[in-house]
Write a protein that holds these residues in place. Structure first.
Motif, short mmCIF file in Angstrom:
data_model
loop_
_atom_site.label_atom_id
_atom_site.label_comp_id
_atom_site.label_asym_id
_atom_site.label_seq_id
_atom_site.Cartn_x
_atom_site.Cartn_y
_atom_site.Cartn_z
N ASP A 1 8.81 -4.53 -0.42
CA ASP A 1 9.88 -3.56 -0.23
C ASP A 1 9.46 -2.18 -0.74
OD1 ASP A 1 11.84 -5.12 1.02
OD2 ASP A 1 12.61 -5.88 -0.87
N ARG A 2 8.77 -2.14 -1.87
CA ARG A 2 8.30 -0.85 -2.41
C ARG A 2 7.31 -0.19 -1.45
NH1 ARG A 2 5.08 -0.61 -6.39
NH2 ARG A 2 5.60 1.53 -6.91
N LEU A 3 6.47 -1.01 -0.84
CA LEU A 3 5.52 -0.48 0.14
C LEU A 3 6.25 0.14 1.32
CD1 LEU A 3 2.63 -0.22 1.37
CD2 LEU A 3 2.98 -2.51 2.31
N ILE A 4 7.22 -0.59 1.85
CA ILE A 4 7.96 -0.10 3.02
C ILE A 4 8.73 1.16 2.68
CG2 ILE A 4 9.81 -0.67 4.63
CD1 ILE A 4 8.93 -3.65 4.30
N GLU A 5 9.38 1.15 1.51
CA GLU A 5 10.17 2.31 1.10
C GLU A 5 9.29 3.51 0.79
OE1 GLU A 5 13.85 3.33 -1.98
OE2 GLU A 5 12.73 1.46 -2.17
N GLY A 6 8.17 3.28 0.12
CA GLY A 6 7.29 4.37 -0.29
C GLY A 6 6.44 4.92 0.82
N MET A 7 6.39 4.26 1.95
CA MET A 7 5.57 4.70 3.08
C MET A 7 6.00 6.08 3.58
SD MET A 7 5.06 2.68 6.66
CE MET A 7 3.93 3.24 7.93
N GLY A 8 7.31 6.33 3.59
CA GLY A 8 7.80 7.61 4.10
C GLY A 8 7.42 7.81 5.54
N VAL A 9 6.87 9.00 5.84
CA VAL A 9 6.47 9.31 7.22
C VAL A 9 4.98 9.08 7.44
CG1 VAL A 9 8.34 10.95 7.53
CG2 VAL A 9 6.14 11.76 6.65
N ALA A 10 4.29 8.50 6.46
CA ALA A 10 2.86 8.22 6.63
C ALA A 10 2.65 7.22 7.75
CB ALA A 10 2.26 7.69 5.33
N PRO A 11 1.58 7.36 8.53
CA PRO A 11 1.31 6.42 9.61
C PRO A 11 0.93 5.02 9.12
CG PRO A 11 -0.48 8.01 9.44
CD PRO A 11 0.61 8.48 8.53
N ILE A 12 0.23 4.97 7.98
CA ILE A 12 -0.20 3.70 7.38
C ILE A 12 0.00 3.81 5.88
CG2 ILE A 12 -2.08 2.03 7.09
CD1 ILE A 12 -3.43 3.24 9.55
N ALA A 13 0.39 2.71 5.25
CA ALA A 13 0.50 2.68 3.79
C ALA A 13 -0.02 1.35 3.28
CB ALA A 13 1.95 2.88 3.35
N THR A 14 -0.48 1.35 2.04
CA THR A 14 -0.99 0.14 1.42
C THR A 14 -0.72 0.20 -0.08
OG1 THR A 14 -2.90 -1.35 1.33
CG2 THR A 14 -3.34 0.99 0.98
N LEU A 15 -1.07 -0.85 -0.80
CA LEU A 15 -0.88 -0.91 -2.24
C LEU A 15 -2.22 -0.93 -2.97
CD1 LEU A 15 1.90 -3.67 -2.59
CD2 LEU A 15 2.21 -1.19 -2.71
N ALA A 16 -2.19 -0.46 -4.22
CA ALA A 16 -3.36 -0.55 -5.09
C ALA A 16 -2.88 -0.83 -6.50
CB ALA A 16 -4.18 0.73 -5.06
N ARG A 17 -3.71 -1.51 -7.27
CA ARG A 17 -3.39 -1.83 -8.66
C ARG A 17 -4.55 -1.42 -9.54
NH1 ARG A 17 -6.59 -6.03 -10.16
NH2 ARG A 17 -7.37 -7.45 -8.53
N LYS A 18 -4.31 -1.41 -10.84
CA LYS A 18 -5.37 -1.11 -11.78
C LYS A 18 -6.41 -2.22 -11.76
CE LYS A 18 -6.21 -0.05 -16.67
NZ LYS A 18 -5.58 0.09 -18.01
N LEU A 19 -7.68 -1.85 -11.67
CA LEU A 19 -8.76 -2.82 -11.68
C LEU A 19 -8.94 -3.35 -13.09
CD1 LEU A 19 -12.00 -2.65 -9.66
CD2 LEU A 19 -12.16 -3.12 -12.09
#
Length: 243
Positions: A108-126
């Motif tokens: 849900d955070r990914l979908i909401e945070g995508m905004g108007v970007a054509p593609i979105a993804t997630l990243a975490r601390k390594l």
């Protein structure tokens, strides 16, 4: 805006054949992924796109919605696009079965945070030196606006200046595409960087399609190899059936 989650699930993984049906905690991995996707509140449908009757039957058996797709697809996103040809939506989420424990709220955070970007993804601390050296843990570097500059199986950036406090970012295997970006992506030829690194998201980078990277504090458990599955099983036992 309508969103459909697609979980690509092929049998013939080079590193882990039959991985979607590998058992963890008494359930196949594909069921773990489907259950996490079903927690998502911003998607109207979850589809498992497979090329194998065994996976199709198992998904059907636990109440999921499987769809048989072409065996000729070379990437999970190609499989997502086949689903998109049948089900119309504004956005499509490619939720890879490699990340079967990512909570629905993070999708849900990914979908909401995508905004108007054509593609979105997630990243975490390594986490730790072992992840930094592990080519199965994909790293990402971003610009000042939070868009990806590059993804790599190598440790990037190279930390020459040790006095700077910089946290390396690990990519989480999930993508949200706008409908037009999905169609654009699959129409492009396979890029040289994509082939060299064996990372399909580099096709977008090579063709200047922006990818918004959204940080998550959730430490995912990616299943890439049988050894990863064994580690996940131990974690599951330690956490009394939950990850």
């Amino acid at each position: 805006m309508t969103t459909i989650i697609v979980i690509p699930a092929r049998w013939g993984s080079s590193r882990f054949p039959g991985k979607p049906l590998a058992m963890l905690g008494g359930k196949p991995l594909i069921q773990w992924a489907w259950e996490r996707a079903m927690e998502c509140k911003k998607a109207k449908k979850v589809v498992v796109a497979t090329d194998d009757q065994r996976i199709f039957d198992v998904v059907k058996g636990f109440g999921g919605e499987p769809l048989m797709t072409k065996s000729s697809h070379l990437s999970g996103t190609d499989r997502v696009a086949e689903v998109a040809a049948l089900y119309q939506a504004d956005r499509y989420v490619n939720f890879q079965g490699d990340e079967p424990f990512l909570p629905g709220k993070e999708i849900d955070r990914l979908i909401e945070g995508m905004g108007v970007a054509p593609i979105a993804t997630l990243a975490r601390k390594l986490m730790g030196d072992s992840e930094r050296k592990n080519p199965n843990v994909v790293k990402v570097v971003c610009d000042v606006d939070g868009f990806a500059i590059y993804f790599s199986r190598a440790s990037i950036p190279f930390l020459k200046n040790k006095t700077i406090n910089y946290s390396l970012q690990a990519h989480v295997g999930i993508y949200a595409f706008s409908s037009w970006a999905l169609q654009k992506f699959i129409s492009l030829p396979y890029g040289i960087l994509e082939q060299v690194e064996s990372l399909e998201q580099l096709r977008a980078i090579e063709n200047r399609i922006p990818i918004r990277v959204i940080s998550t504090a959730y430490q995912t458990v990616a299943i890439d190899t049988p050894e990863d599955l064994s580690k996940a099983e131990q974690m599951l036992k330690h956490n009394k059936g939950r990850l």
